[in-house]
Design a protein around this motif. Sequence first.
Motif, mmCIF file in Angstrom:
data_model
loop_
_atom_site.group_PDB
_atom_site.id
_atom_site.type_symbol
_atom_site.label_atom_id
_atom_site.label_comp_id
_atom_site.label_asym_id
_atom_site.label_seq_id
_atom_site.Cartn_x
_atom_site.Cartn_y
_atom_site.Cartn_z
ATOM 1 N N ALA A 237 0.846 -1.200 0.000
ATOM 2 C CA ALA A 237 0.000 0.000 0.000
ATOM 3 C C ALA A 237 0.877 1.243 0.000
ATOM 4 C CB ALA A 237 -0.912 0.017 1.212
ATOM 5 N N THR A 238 0.407 2.253 -0.707
ATOM 6 C CA THR A 238 1.040 3.560 -0.706
ATOM 7 C C THR A 238 0.011 4.550 -0.183
ATOM 8 O OG1 THR A 238 2.412 2.976 -2.601
ATOM 9 C CG2 THR A 238 2.160 5.317 -2.124
ATOM 10 N N VAL A 239 0.400 5.280 0.860
ATOM 11 C CA VAL A 239 -0.539 6.171 1.534
ATOM 12 C C VAL A 239 -0.099 7.621 1.384
ATOM 13 C CG1 VAL A 239 -1.610 6.747 3.744
ATOM 14 C CG2 VAL A 239 -1.047 4.377 3.228
ATOM 15 N N SER A 240 -1.065 8.479 1.124
ATOM 16 C CA SER A 240 -0.821 9.918 1.115
ATOM 17 C C SER A 240 -1.971 10.602 1.852
ATOM 18 C CB SER A 240 -0.698 10.452 -0.315
ATOM 19 O OG SER A 240 -1.864 10.207 -1.043
ATOM 20 N N PHE A 241 -1.719 11.840 2.270
ATOM 21 C CA PHE A 241 -2.737 12.608 2.971
ATOM 22 C C PHE A 241 -3.232 13.707 2.053
ATOM 23 C CE2 PHE A 241 -4.001 16.100 5.884
ATOM 24 C CZ PHE A 241 -5.062 15.448 6.497
ATOM 25 N N LEU A 242 -4.530 13.856 1.953
ATOM 26 C CA LEU A 242 -5.151 14.869 1.107
ATOM 27 C C LEU A 242 -5.695 15.976 2.004
ATOM 28 C CD1 LEU A 242 -7.182 12.313 -1.034
ATOM 29 C CD2 LEU A 242 -4.934 13.281 -1.558
ATOM 30 N N PRO A 243 -4.918 17.044 2.206
ATOM 31 C CA PRO A 243 -5.334 18.077 3.167
ATOM 32 C C PRO A 243 -6.642 18.770 2.806
ATOM 33 C CG PRO A 243 -3.344 18.756 1.993
ATOM 34 C CD PRO A 243 -3.643 17.357 1.583
ATOM 35 N N GLU A 244 -6.910 18.962 1.508
ATOM 36 C CA GLU A 244 -8.145 19.645 1.115
ATOM 37 C C GLU A 244 -9.392 18.821 1.451
ATOM 38 O OE1 GLU A 244 -6.734 17.134 -2.193
ATOM 39 O OE2 GLU A 244 -5.737 18.698 -1.084
#
Length: 74
Positions: A35-42
């Motif tokens: 898994a590759t995780v990122s955070f979407l602040p918007e």
Amino acid sequence: MKSHLIAIMDRLNRLIETADPKETYNFEREGEVIATVSFLPEETAFSIKYPKQKDVAIFDDIDLVAIELYDMIY
């Protein structure tokens, strides 16, 4: 002995702190990226990409992301 779940939470919290959607973490099992995780602040949400399934899931709760990753790794 440090909890595996705490280590996952630490990584997720760092993504929130940087608030850069280009910043990602790869989570691996036996050397293979699962898994590759990122955070979407918007959206105040996490994006999890599953390389094998070429699928993306969005989670708005850090606890659910951590549990999902923990279940996949361990």
